[in-house]
Write a protein that holds these residues in place. Structure first.
Motif, short mmCIF file in Angstrom:
data_model
loop_
_atom_site.label_atom_id
_atom_site.label_comp_id
_atom_site.label_asym_id
_atom_site.label_seq_id
_atom_site.Cartn_x
_atom_site.Cartn_y
_atom_site.Cartn_z
N PHE A 117 -23.71 8.72 -36.74
CA PHE A 117 -22.98 9.26 -35.58
C PHE A 117 -23.16 10.79 -35.51
CE2 PHE A 117 -19.02 11.49 -34.49
CZ PHE A 117 -18.95 11.20 -33.13
N GLN A 118 -23.00 11.45 -36.63
CA GLN A 118 -23.14 12.91 -36.63
C GLN A 118 -24.56 13.35 -36.26
OE1 GLN A 118 -19.75 14.70 -39.51
NE2 GLN A 118 -21.76 14.55 -40.43
N ARG A 119 -25.54 12.55 -36.71
CA ARG A 119 -26.93 12.87 -36.34
C ARG A 119 -27.08 12.82 -34.82
NH1 ARG A 119 -30.89 9.69 -34.95
NH2 ARG A 119 -29.91 7.85 -35.83
N ASP A 139 -16.56 13.99 -40.88
CA ASP A 139 -17.48 14.89 -41.60
C ASP A 139 -17.49 14.54 -43.10
OD1 ASP A 139 -19.04 17.06 -42.28
OD2 ASP A 139 -17.78 18.56 -41.30
N LEU A 140 -16.30 14.35 -43.65
CA LEU A 140 -16.20 14.04 -45.10
C LEU A 140 -16.75 12.65 -45.39
CD1 LEU A 140 -12.65 15.51 -45.88
CD2 LEU A 140 -14.88 16.49 -46.50
N ALA A 141 -16.42 11.69 -44.51
CA ALA A 141 -16.87 10.30 -44.74
C ALA A 141 -18.39 10.18 -44.65
CB ALA A 141 -16.20 9.37 -43.72
N ALA A 142 -19.02 11.11 -43.92
CA ALA A 142 -20.48 11.02 -43.73
C ALA A 142 -21.26 11.47 -44.95
CB ALA A 142 -20.87 11.89 -42.52
N ARG A 143 -20.58 12.11 -45.88
CA ARG A 143 -21.29 12.68 -47.04
C ARG A 143 -22.03 11.58 -47.81
NH1 ARG A 143 -17.24 17.37 -49.17
NH2 ARG A 143 -17.56 18.68 -47.36
N ASP A 145 -28.26 8.68 -42.46
CA ASP A 145 -28.08 9.01 -41.04
C ASP A 145 -29.04 8.25 -40.12
OD1 ASP A 145 -30.42 10.31 -41.57
OD2 ASP A 145 -29.76 12.28 -40.85
N LEU A 146 -29.93 7.45 -40.72
CA LEU A 146 -30.85 6.66 -39.90
C LEU A 146 -30.47 5.17 -39.86
CD1 LEU A 146 -34.20 8.34 -41.02
CD2 LEU A 146 -33.03 8.61 -38.82
N ARG A 147 -29.37 4.84 -40.53
CA ARG A 147 -29.00 3.42 -40.66
C ARG A 147 -28.64 2.80 -39.31
NH1 ARG A 147 -25.84 0.45 -44.55
NH2 ARG A 147 -25.67 -1.66 -43.73
N TYR A 148 -27.87 3.53 -38.50
CA TYR A 148 -27.44 3.01 -37.19
C TYR A 148 -28.09 3.84 -36.09
CZ TYR A 148 -24.01 0.62 -40.07
OH TYR A 148 -23.43 -0.14 -41.04
N ASP A 149 -28.59 3.13 -35.09
CA ASP A 149 -29.35 3.80 -34.04
C ASP A 149 -28.45 4.08 -32.84
OD1 ASP A 149 -31.44 4.84 -32.67
OD2 ASP A 149 -32.20 2.91 -31.96
N PHE A 150 -27.78 5.22 -32.86
CA PHE A 150 -26.88 5.57 -31.75
C PHE A 150 -27.63 6.34 -30.67
CE2 PHE A 150 -23.54 5.37 -35.22
CZ PHE A 150 -22.97 4.20 -34.74
N ALA A 185 -19.95 5.35 -44.55
CA ALA A 185 -20.68 6.61 -44.74
C ALA A 185 -21.93 6.65 -43.87
CB ALA A 185 -21.05 6.78 -46.22
N ASP A 186 -22.64 5.52 -43.83
CA ASP A 186 -23.86 5.46 -43.01
C ASP A 186 -23.53 5.61 -41.52
OD1 ASP A 186 -25.13 5.04 -45.38
OD2 ASP A 186 -25.62 2.92 -45.03
#
Ligand code: KG4
Length: 345
Positions: free
Chosen positions: A241-243, A184-188, A192-197, A235-236
């Motif tokens: 991942f969170q997205r 959560d902290l690292a995602a700041r 959120d669109l950089r990697y397509d999970f 971060a990306d």
């Protein structure tokens, strides 16, 4: 009514005193996270042994801190399922002994029902019916809470829990255990669109979820980068991942609330502490005209008070266990509706 409540299903030992299901008199929680961190996950035997070491002390401290006398305790509630079996047995055995020694009823509480009930402690006005998104380290469920003890599972993960997926992601990124908060902290500030999970969909089961493909996708991406010397933006990656996790959870929870005809959506469990999921829930609930309740951070993870909160309502429903109460590693949330309890000690 004052309930002494006990929680030991995973890596937190907790003993609380709760009045009438809504007021926390004390909640003594010991987290074993440091003991397991070097292994990158919970080691069941270490968990059980640690519960044995601390549980009596936590109960003594709960009484000392609250000033409640043993004679004022009306019942003992315990989380008897689901969880690591050796860990659950410690709390269950302690609770049985306490109930027998005090001469009070023993109340069985399903751990996930407890997570949901954490919200009753924070929001006095909250009452069923509502739909609950219960997201923890071991469980991921969408539940129609028709009454305090009457629940129907609308959807569940087919494989890993959302929390496991966070923990695994943190592990491959070297962010430590438990992994949810560091991710959560690292995602700041990450893109959120950089990697397509992947966000899995299950044919014919609109509210079921799957996180194993997402987990594998993160692991493969990281390993591939390590092997080829490719660069990854942490971060990306965490934001993307969170997205994906949030897109698996939030739209389904909102759609389930609509289908069930509920006006209220509730979140529960350790993963409900996630800032992205909380923000997405707020937006989606507002857009759908749902009232949203999300537990304060201190009540998201495992604690004893949530067991006392749900225990109160189980008691009112006549759910009193006998001295034969057993522990269960897995138990469906709605199976607990129909359990016939052998009342008496
Ligand atoms: O509810 P909980 O304390 O234990 C169970 O009943 O399973 O949930 C623990 C889980 C862990 O997987 C942990 O990594 C996750 O909750 N968690 C989070 C966050 N804080 C804790 N996951 C995502 N974001 C967070 N901020």
């Amino acid at each position: 009514m004052i309930i002494l409540s006990v929680e030991s299903t995973c890596d937190e030992t907790a003993v609380a005193l709760v009045r009438d299901g809504r007021e926390v008199l004390t909640d003594q929680v010991f987290s074993q996270a440091d003991l397991h961190a070097i292994y990158g996950g919970v080691v069941p035997e270490i968990a059980s042994r640690s519960h044995v070491e601390v549980i009596s002390q936590l109960a003594d401290r709960a009484l000392a801190v609250s000033g409640i006398r043993k004679s004022e305790i009306d019942a003992v509630a315990v989380s008897y399922a689901p969880g690591l079996i050796g860990a659950v047995l410690v709390g269950l055995s302690f609770a049985k002994s306490a109930a027998a020694a005090l001469g009070v009823p023993l109340i069985p509480v399903h751990h996930i029902r407890g997570h949901m009930a954490a919200n009753y402690l924070a929001y006095p006005e909250l009452a069923p019916p509502f739909v609950c998104l219960a997201i923890s380290g071991g469980n991921t469920l969408i539940v129609d809470v028709r009454g305090y003890t009457d629940m129907a599972v609308m959807g569940a993960t087919r494989d890993d829990a959302a929390g496991e997926c966070f923990d695994k992601t943190a592990r491959v990124l070297g962010l430590g255990y438990p992994g949810g908060k560091p991710v959560d902290l690292a995602a700041r500030g990450g893109d959120d669109l950089r990697y397509d999970f992947p966000v899995a969909r299950i044919e014919g089961r609109p509210y079921d979820m799957s996180f194993s493909g997402l987990k594998t996708s993160v692991v493969n991406l990281v390993h591939h980068a390590e092997q080829t010397g490719g660069e990854l933006n942490r971060a990306d990656l965490c934001a993307s991942f969170q997205r994906a996790v949030s897109e698996s959870l939030v739209p389904r929870a909102v759609a389930a609330a609509r289908e069930a005809g509920r006006k209220v959506l509730v979140a529960a469990g350790g993963v409900a502490a996630n800032s992205r999921i909380r923000a997405d829930l707020e937006k989606a609930a507002a857009a759908a005209g749902l009232t949203l309740y999300v537990p304060p951070l201190r009540l998201c993870g495992d604690n004893g008070a949530m067991i006392g909160a749900q225990g109160y309502y189980e008691y009112l429903a006549g759910h009193i266990a006998g001295s034969d109460l057993n522990a269960y590693a897995s138990l469906s949330l709605d199976a607990a509706n129909d359990t016939v309890w052998t009342a008496g000690r």
